[in-house]
Design a protein around this motif. Structure first.
Motif, PDB file in Angstrom:
ATOM      1  N   ASP A   1      33.182  41.487  38.993  1.00 18.95           N
ATOM      2  CA  ASP A   1      34.140  42.908  39.507  1.00 18.95           C
ATOM      3  C   ASP A   1      33.282  43.938  40.005  1.00 18.95           C
ATOM      4  O   ASP A   1      33.770  44.637  40.702  1.00 18.95           O
ATOM      5  CB  ASP A   1      35.038  43.253  38.094  1.00 18.95           C
ATOM      6  N   SER A   2      32.128  44.108  39.649  1.00 16.34           N
ATOM      7  CA  SER A   2      31.108  45.030  39.828  1.00 16.34           C
ATOM      8  C   SER A   2      30.293  44.674  41.016  1.00 16.34           C
ATOM      9  O   SER A   2      29.431  45.466  41.525  1.00 16.34           O
ATOM     10  CB  SER A   2      30.239  45.439  38.612  1.00 16.34           C
TER      11      SER A   2
ATOM     12  N   PRO B   1      31.792  43.332  44.048  1.00 13.74           N
ATOM     13  CA  PRO B   1      32.718  42.684  45.015  1.00 13.74           C
ATOM     14  C   PRO B   1      32.257  41.887  46.482  1.00 13.74           C
ATOM     15  O   PRO B   1      31.225  42.677  46.851  1.00 13.74           O
ATOM     16  CB  PRO B   1      33.620  43.884  45.251  1.00 13.74           C
TER      17      PRO B   1
END
Length: 102
Positions: free
Chosen positions: A49-50, A52
């Motif tokens: 998620d960090s 992308p």
């Protein structure tokens, strides 16, 4: 297969807090990032998620618990900027960034 240099990043817990040393650094494809526990109990996690759009991220590591225990991550990801953290201490600021160069 690693062909470059070994970049050592220490994982610490001390009077300054919980942190990676260095927390921001540069590597090249073929290098190895060697996370080395100096104090405390930590892990290393390149969160999807960090990061992308990034692929080939290593899975979250197990907890490093023994002094001088190491985790080697071969740098086989595409060039770019990558975020990583220690999951239990991320809210306390234990985060880092690595720039992967060609």
């Amino acid at each position: 297969t690693p062909t470059g240099k070994i970049v050592v990043v220490e994982l610490n817990s001390d009077a300054k807090g919980n942190y990676f040393q260095p927390a921001d650094f540069e590597v090249h494809r073929g290098d190895v990032i060697r996370y080395t526990l100096k104090s405390g109990v930590h892990n290393v996690h390149f969160l999807p998620d960090s990061n992308p759009g990034k692929s080939n991220l290593p899975p979250a590591s197990d907890m490093l618990q023994l002094p001088d225990q190491t985790l080697d991550i071969p740098v086989n990801f595409e060039p770019g900027h990558y975020y990583f953290q220690c999951d239990p201490h991320s809210a306390l600021g234990m985060k880092g960034h690595v720039e992967v160069e060609r």
